[in-house]
Design a protein around this motif. Structure first.
Motif, PDB file in Angstrom:
ATOM      1  N   THR A 161       0.886  -1.179   0.000  1.00 14.72           N
ATOM      2  CA  THR A 161       0.000   0.000   0.000  1.00 14.72           C
ATOM      3  C   THR A 161       0.913   1.214   0.000  1.00 14.72           C
ATOM      4  N   MET A 162       1.020   1.872  -1.170  1.00 18.08           N
ATOM      5  CA  MET A 162       2.034   2.916  -1.387  1.00 18.08           C
ATOM      6  C   MET A 162       1.356   4.274  -1.530  1.00 18.08           C
ATOM      7  N   ILE A 163       1.681   5.192  -0.614  1.00 11.98           N
ATOM      8  CA  ILE A 163       1.183   6.561  -0.700  1.00 11.98           C
ATOM      9  C   ILE A 163       2.324   7.442  -1.194  1.00 11.98           C
ATOM     10  N   LYS A 164       2.081   8.114  -2.323  1.00  9.21           N
ATOM     11  CA  LYS A 164       3.106   8.908  -2.997  1.00  9.21           C
ATOM     12  C   LYS A 164       2.562  10.304  -3.273  1.00  9.21           C
ATOM     13  N   PRO A 165       3.431  11.279  -3.543  1.00  7.66           N
ATOM     14  CA  PRO A 165       2.955  12.643  -3.791  1.00  7.66           C
ATOM     15  C   PRO A 165       2.053  12.727  -5.018  1.00  7.66           C
ATOM     16  N   ASP A 166       1.068  13.615  -4.916  1.00  7.06           N
ATOM     17  CA  ASP A 166       0.219  13.951  -6.057  1.00  7.06           C
ATOM     18  C   ASP A 166       1.019  14.856  -6.987  1.00  7.06           C
ATOM     19  N   PRO A 167       1.313  14.420  -8.192  1.00  8.23           N
ATOM     20  CA  PRO A 167       2.161  15.248  -9.069  1.00  8.23           C
ATOM     21  C   PRO A 167       1.514  16.544  -9.511  1.00  8.23           C
ATOM     22  N   THR A 168       0.202  16.696  -9.285  1.00  7.95           N
ATOM     23  CA  THR A 168      -0.480  17.926  -9.695  1.00  7.95           C
ATOM     24  C   THR A 168      -0.442  19.014  -8.621  1.00  7.95           C
ATOM     25  N   VAL A 169       0.062  18.688  -7.406  1.00  7.15           N
ATOM     26  CA  VAL A 169       0.096  19.654  -6.310  1.00  7.15           C
ATOM     27  C   VAL A 169       1.478  20.293  -6.255  1.00  7.15           C
ATOM     28  N   ALA A 170       1.506  21.623  -6.345  1.00  4.64           N
ATOM     29  CA  ALA A 170       2.771  22.351  -6.259  1.00  4.64           C
ATOM     30  C   ALA A 170       3.191  22.469  -4.803  1.00  4.64           C
ATOM     31  N   VAL A 171       4.436  22.110  -4.522  1.00  2.00           N
ATOM     32  CA  VAL A 171       4.984  22.180  -3.168  1.00  2.00           C
ATOM     33  C   VAL A 171       6.070  23.243  -3.134  1.00  2.00           C
ATOM     34  N   PRO A 172       6.024  24.185  -2.172  1.00  4.57           N
ATOM     35  CA  PRO A 172       7.080  25.202  -2.077  1.00  4.57           C
ATOM     36  C   PRO A 172       8.441  24.576  -1.820  1.00  4.57           C
ATOM     37  N   ASP A 173       9.483  25.365  -2.025  1.00  2.00           N
ATOM     38  CA  ASP A 173      10.831  24.874  -1.804  1.00  2.00           C
ATOM     39  C   ASP A 173      11.139  24.649  -0.335  1.00  2.00           C
ATOM     40  N   LYS A 174      10.476  25.369   0.578  1.00  2.99           N
ATOM     41  CA  LYS A 174      10.841  25.324   1.990  1.00  2.99           C
ATOM     42  C   LYS A 174      10.856  23.911   2.581  1.00  2.99           C
ATOM     43  N   PRO A 175       9.858  23.040   2.250  1.00  2.88           N
ATOM     44  CA  PRO A 175       9.879  21.741   2.911  1.00  2.88           C
ATOM     45  C   PRO A 175      11.111  20.907   2.620  1.00  2.88           C
ATOM     46  N   SER A 176      11.835  21.187   1.541  1.00  2.00           N
ATOM     47  CA  SER A 176      12.989  20.360   1.207  1.00  2.00           C
ATOM     48  C   SER A 176      14.223  20.734   2.019  1.00  2.00           C
ATOM     49  N   LYS A 177      14.162  21.804   2.808  1.00  2.00           N
ATOM     50  CA  LYS A 177      15.317  22.201   3.612  1.00  2.00           C
ATOM     51  C   LYS A 177      15.552  21.194   4.731  1.00  2.00           C
ATOM     52  N   PRO A 178      16.797  20.802   4.971  1.00  2.00           N
ATOM     53  CA  PRO A 178      17.059  19.756   5.955  1.00  2.00           C
ATOM     54  C   PRO A 178      17.006  20.217   7.401  1.00  2.00           C
ATOM     55  N   ASP A 179      16.576  21.454   7.670  1.00  3.70           N
ATOM     56  CA  ASP A 179      16.503  21.918   9.054  1.00  3.70           C
ATOM     57  C   ASP A 179      15.109  21.757   9.642  1.00  3.70           C
ATOM     58  N   GLY A 180      14.195  21.150   8.875  1.00  2.20           N
ATOM     59  CA  GLY A 180      12.865  20.904   9.392  1.00  2.20           C
ATOM     60  C   GLY A 180      11.888  22.028   9.167  1.00  2.20           C
ATOM     61  N   THR A 181      12.292  23.097   8.502  1.00  6.68           N
ATOM     62  CA  THR A 181      11.399  24.216   8.264  1.00  6.68           C
ATOM     63  C   THR A 181      10.211  23.779   7.417  1.00  6.68           C
ATOM     64  N   THR A 182       9.041  24.203   7.798  1.00  6.22           N
ATOM     65  CA  THR A 182       7.847  23.861   7.036  1.00  6.22           C
ATOM     66  C   THR A 182       6.974  25.098   6.892  1.00  6.22           C
ATOM     67  N   PRO A 183       6.262  25.248   5.787  1.00  7.83           N
ATOM     68  CA  PRO A 183       5.375  26.401   5.645  1.00  7.83           C
ATOM     69  C   PRO A 183       4.300  26.410   6.728  1.00  7.83           C
TER      70      PRO A 183
END
Length: 366
Positions: free
Chosen positions: A80-102
């Motif tokens: 049972t695999m849950i993966k990102p919806d490719p149609t949803v735009a995600v800001p750059d902030k979540p990819s930062k390795p310090d845990g910052t989230t919008p």
């Protein structure tokens, strides 16, 4: 019996026996089945407290937000695999390795796979997430905030850019039999909060048990928390195995048990960040913590040249907070470098007793 009113679920509670041999736990609780191509979120929205949303094997391209107490979201295993919806735009902030989230946006827009979210005034109680895979998300595979009695079990959190499974402002959680691998920061991350400077929060007995944490930046991070146990986990191939972090805020982090874990070859090399130096070869690191017990662990072959390298390391925090009244006892240590036991912290009343080891820094602790 309670009828599932949304046609795409294709079931009533009475039909479950014919399909999967399952029946509701009681007449008041139903199991809603989600097939590939259907929406998990719609089933969660239709469910009532006490219900189970059972997701069959397949790929589901969405994020799921749970805001109802007593709900169980259960997959059918790692397929049972849950993966990102490719149609949803995600800001750059979540990819930062310090845990910052919008601070705004949906679960998907924040880059999370499964969100379990209470409110500032009421914790979400008794939610279970189990038996599924969350992979490829820009922030966390599973993210929980303001929960009480959360269970995350047999979840495979794979290749998420920040955390595999994470929680903040939560109490009495059980994280058991999960597999977190390839995540950009911690496989498991538990904190009071990452958005404000506050003293350590009391988890009232959170349990982290029997997880496999490998090939993440850090296997497990416990940040500014008190009163929890870390037992019987297998932790390998990370840059740091277990990282217990406190600082100058009060109350201090600590009163944590790290017991009966196997922590081996955490020798992945990770570059420095704004918060930390380059990391490699750390088994267990305590920094700014108090009254924490590290006992009966097997800690071997963690080798590196970072300031935090070694088997068990006590390190003065980067904001100047010392580690005090911690007990490191009855561990089996071998092949760690620069030493099996490392204490560069000037804090008071830390003890090292009964450990089986070859070398310590300073000498005399083995």
């Amino acid at each position: 019996m309670k009828k599932c009113h949304i046609a795409y679920l294709g079931c009533t509670a009475a039909l479950l026996g014919a399909g999967l041999g399952a029946t509701p736990a009681t007449a008041a609780h139903s199991t809603l089945i989600v097939h590939p191509g259907e929406s998990i979120q719609k089933a969660v929205d239709a469910a009532q407290p006490g219900d189970t949303v059972l997701v069959l094997p397949g790929n589901y391209y969405e994020s799921v937000k749970i805001t109802k107490s007593g709900l169980t979201l259960r997959g059918s295993g790692r397929t049972t695999m849950i993966k990102p919806d490719p149609t949803v735009a995600v800001p750059d902030k979540p990819s930062k390795p310090d845990g910052t989230t919008p601070t705004t946006g949906s679960c998907a827009e924040k880059g999370n796979g499964i969100c379990v979210i209470g409110t500032k005034t009421a914790s979400l109680e008794g939610v279970t997430v189990s038996n599924l895979t969350v992979t490829g998300f820009a922030h966390s595979g599973v993210f929980a905030m303001a929960t009480d009695g959360l269970t995350v079990r047999k979840v495979h959190a794979v290749d998420n850019k920040v955390w595999g499974i994470a929680q903040e402002r939560s109490t009495r959680s059980t994280l058991r039999q999960n597999h977190a691998t390839g995540n950009g920061d911690a496989g498991l991350f538990l904190a009071n909060t990452v958005s404000a400077e506050e003293g350590a929060a009391d988890t009232s007995g959170t349990v982290i048990e029997d997880n496999r944490l490998e090939n993440n930046r850090i296997g497990l991070t416990v940040r500014r928390l008190r009163t929890l146990s870390v037992n019987d986990n297998y932790i390998t191939a990370n840059c740091v195995g277990v990282f217990v972090v406190g600082d100058e805020n009060m109350p201090r982090a600590g009163a944590i048990s790290v017991r009966d874990n196997t922590i081996v070859k955490n020798n992945k090399s990770c570059p420095k960040t704004e918060r930390l130096p380059a990391l490699q070869g750390s088994g267990v690191v305590l920094t700014g913590a108090e009254e924490t017990e590290v006992t009966r662990n097997v800690i071997t072959d963690n080798v590196g040249e970072s300031p935090l390298s070694g088997g068990v390391v006590l390190f003065k925090s980067f904001v100047g907070a010392t580690s005090e009244r911690n007990r490191v006892s009855d561990n089996t240590l071998d092949g760690n470098a620069p030493a099996d036991l490392v204490n560069t912290d000037p804090g008071r009343d830390n003890s090292f007793t009964g450990n089986t080891c070859r070398a310590s820094k300073p000498s005399g602790m083995c």
